[in-house]
Design an enzyme around this catalytic site. Structure first.
Site, PDB file in Angstrom:
ATOM      1  CB  SER A  47     -31.121 108.776 -56.955  1.00 27.97           C
ATOM      2  OG  SER A  47     -29.747 108.464 -56.808  1.00 27.97           O
ATOM      3  CD  GLU A  55     -32.481  94.144 -62.564  1.00 26.52           C
ATOM      4  OE1 GLU A  55     -33.465  93.404 -62.773  1.00 26.52           O
ATOM      5  OE2 GLU A  55     -32.557  95.386 -62.534  1.00 26.52           O
ATOM      6  CE  LYS A 110     -32.189 101.688 -58.734  1.00 21.68           C
ATOM      7  NZ  LYS A 110     -31.992 101.501 -60.183  1.00 21.68           N
TER       8      LYS A 110
END
Ligand SMILES: Cc1ncc(COP(=O)(O)O)c(C=O)c1O
Lengths: 279, 406
Positions: B388, B121, B99
């Site tokens: 990830s 969010e 991210k």
């Protein structure tokens, strides 16, 4: 513009006052009650009806209209039933324009052609679809205009002079000026700022300009109506409905009369608007 | 070999209007339109600005820790007895997931645009943590919207965000998960347009977000391609990633889209199974619709109302998917498959025990698919999986399900 919408705006203008546009959520809290509310609106002085189509994810709405949508969906409301509500109303009232207001996905899933056919058949005069900006006009706006249904666009404080022509290009019926950047149910900004914005829009279009978002009282309606061609009241009506319900969210004897009384008051406000402005 | 010019590239999208085939677009309220157009302008300028590129690379190397390693999972490979398994170790990035790649890129844009407040969010909290981190690094206040359900199941990340100085606003609407958090972030944005930059955490939302987030995440696939060529002298046979909104997946997929021999698989959250409503398999079990600014595959009912999904993993608990994935599915370039909660949970434990890596529950879904496929492939074949994120945030959830007392 549909003949009905044009006539209503012309007739009211001839009376020398702004149009009162009232929003409520179709199916809130149930189908029969919302039909009774819809019938009561013109009798209480509403000139145009905005009929809300509930959506699970109302991204531009504040808590009041979010909750109204949830009550309506819980009560089994669907797009089919919202159109049915309009059709039943049209059976009794051939003069009050109805504008459907909501989000695109339920219409997209219903099918645009089928939706427009059924909306026309139900006596719908216009559409406000929050998440379809001019960039997306091929989706619904152009097909609606071809079928002679008004596509009413929102203009906002972020719609500057550069963008305004694009927003107005395919708009018909009236322009809905959203009085602030924000979601439905926020506080009303200074009426003098609004008057300036209405002037600005009017310098770009012949269409009537109605102002909404934040109008709650007869006094607001009067103040806004001094400069605008119409005043839109939504959250105040939705809140009035909510406050009349039982704890389980069911309608009571106070639900319809409560809306009636509120709209009567607002209608006094719009009727005083130009008088006050003329003073 | 003569390379013929590729007329039909899978990398050409989106078009000017932000469409990938019928998917994508800009389905937003008028209030937001001028902002989205400004953002697009700024993004176009930034793309060709060498300073922007240099800033990205510098922060990538020294703040995120790029390039992330490519790791040959020797014991897992031996255990499964088939294809060689490589992990792209995005879980080793600063803040523990992919991210941050996107957050660094977007906050540089926010700065260029003169914005003074960041909103985001988050589902699993990884994007919230990454947003709070870059906001701290660049000295901007940050508000993170997070579904109330997720606040509970990803408690460690809530604490991290707060330590980083962000305000975490729990959202109780709907089922209190990612979709509801996104609605609330959009409401904030509509209200605070002048000051606020909306840092969307996945490759979804209105144009230009899907393209922009993809480009910031494509560093994953670009590095992986070089690394696998260095390690094996050839491209992988299969590339796999988990798909929530689709950012880590598109990041590793995109550089491989035009490589014919490379099969690509996206793994959706199958939850408790596709029969009922308790899953988040938007492509496998959904249909095209319009939500959160774009047309894509959605979980919805016959009236076009969006359903609440379910996944054991908060980061996959979203009833939609990025529009480029929707398109890649329809043109047949990428295959999308579901993995159930219990399969992901098993894969989580397998990796922990065999390789000493605690994965997040999101990539555990991709891993479960690897575990299914590797044994059926030859020993000379290669699988590349995007790992990830790390599982620190999930250990309490998993511990509870496995009945391991704390
Ligand atoms: C580690 C990790 N992987 C994957 C995802 C899913 O998001 P996306 O599909 O955008 O990569 C998340 C989301 O929170 C995550 O934290």
């Amino acid at each position: 513009m549909t003949a009905r919408m044009e006539k209503r705006f012309a007739d009211v203008a001839a009376e020398g006052r702004p149009v009162l546009v009232t929003y409520f959520m179709g199916g809130d809290p149930d189908f029969d009650t919302s039909f009774a509310i819809m019938k009561a609106l013109p009798k209480a002085g509403a000139d145009v009806i905005e009929l809300g189509m509930p959506f699970s994810d109302p991204m531009a709405d504040g808590p009041a209209i979010q909750l109204a949508g949830q009550r309506s969906l819980k009560g089994g409301q669907t797009l089919v039933k919202t159109l049915e509500l309009a059709r039943l109303f049209r059976g009794e009232d051939q003069h009050t324009p109805i504008v459907l207001m909501g989000y695109y996905n339920p219409i997209y899933i219903y099918g645009v052609d089928r939706f427009l056919t059924d909306a026309l058949e139900a006596g719908i005069d216009g559409l406000i679809v929050v998440d379809l900006p001019p960039e997306m006009d091929d989706e619904l706006c152009i097909p609606a205009l071809k079928r002679n249904i008004n596509f009413i666009r929102l203009a906002t404080p972020t719609t500057d002079d550069r963008r305004l022509p694009k927003v107005l290009e395919n708009t018909s019926g009236f322009v809905y000026y959203v009085s602030m950047t924000g979601i439905t149910g926020s506080a009303l900004p200074d009426p003098s700022l609004i008057a300036g914005a209405v002037e600005r829009i009017k310098s770009h279009t012949e269409l009537p300009v109605c102002v909404g978002f934040g109008v709650k009282t007869a006094e607001h309606a009067r103040a806004i109506g001094a400069s605008a061609d119409g005043v839109v009241v939504g959250t105040a009506i939705v809140n009035q409905i909510a406050s009349s319900l039982t704890e389980e969210g069911r309608a009571t004897d106070a639900t319809v009369p409560g809306v009636e009384a509120l709209v009567k008051g607002l209608s006094v406000g719009v009727r005083a608007a130009r008088l006050a402005a003329a003073e | 070999m003569n390379e013929a010019p590729k007329l039909n590239s899978f990398k050409a999208g989106p078009d000017e209007e932000g469409r990938f085939g019928i998917f994508g677009g800009r389905f937003v309220a008028e209030t937001l339109m001028p902002l989205i157009l400004d953002l697009q302008d700024e993004w176009n300028k930034a793309k060709s600005d060498p300073t922007f590129k240099a800033d990205l690379e510098k922060l990538g190397a020294h703040y995120i820790g790029r390039p992330s390693p490519l790791y040959f999972a020797e014991r897992l490979t031996a255990e499964l007895g088939g294809a060689k398994i490589y992990f792209k170790r995005e879980e080793l990035n600063h803040t523990g997931s992919h991210k941050i790649n996107n957050c660094i890129g977007q906050i540089l844009l926010a700065k260029r645009m003169g914005k003074t407040r960041i909103i985001a969010e988050t589902g699993a909290g990884q994007h919230g943590v990454a947003s709070a981190t870059v906001a701290a690094r660049f000295g901007l206040p940050c508000v993170v919207y997070m579904g109330a359900t997720d606040v509970e199941r990803q408690a460690p990340n809530v604490f991290r965000m707060k330590l980083l100085g962000a305000e975490v606003k729990p959202v109780t609407a709907g089922s209190g998960t990612l979709k509801d958090a996104m609605n609330e972030a959009l409401r904030d944005w509509v209200t605070n347009v002048d000051s606020t930059y909306y840092l969307i955490g996945t490759a979804a939302g209105p144009h230009p977000y899907p393209e922009m987030v993809r480009d910031f995440q494509s560093v994953i696939g670009q590095e992986a391609k070089e690394q696998i060529l260095a390690a094996e002298g050839r491209l992988p046979d299969l590339v796999i990633a988990a798909v929530g909104g689709g950012s880590n997946a598109i990041g590793i997929f995109h550089p491989f889209l035009d490589d014919e021999g490379v099969k690509i698989v996206g793994v959706e959250a199958g939850g408790k199974g596709l029969d009922g409503d308790e899953h988040c398999a938007s492509i496998t079990a959904g249909s095209p619709g319009v939500l959160h600014g774009n047309r894509t595959y959605l979980l919805q009912d016959g009236d076009g109302q969006i359903k609440e999904g379910h996944s054991i993993s908060a980061g996959l608990d979203y009833p939609g998917i990025g529009p480029e994935h929707a398109w890649l599915n329809d043109v047949g370039r990428v295959e999308y498959v579901p993995i159930m909660d219990h399969e992901a949970l098993e894969a989580f434990q397998t990796l922990t025990r065999l390789e000493g890596i605690i994965p997040a529950l999101e990539p555990s879904h991709a891993l479960a698919e690897v575990i299914k496929r590797a044994p059926k492939m030859g020993k000379d074949e290669i699988i590349l999986m995007n790992l990830s994120g790390r599982g620190d945030k999930d250990i309490f959830t998993v511990g509870k399900i496995l009945g391991m007392g704390q």
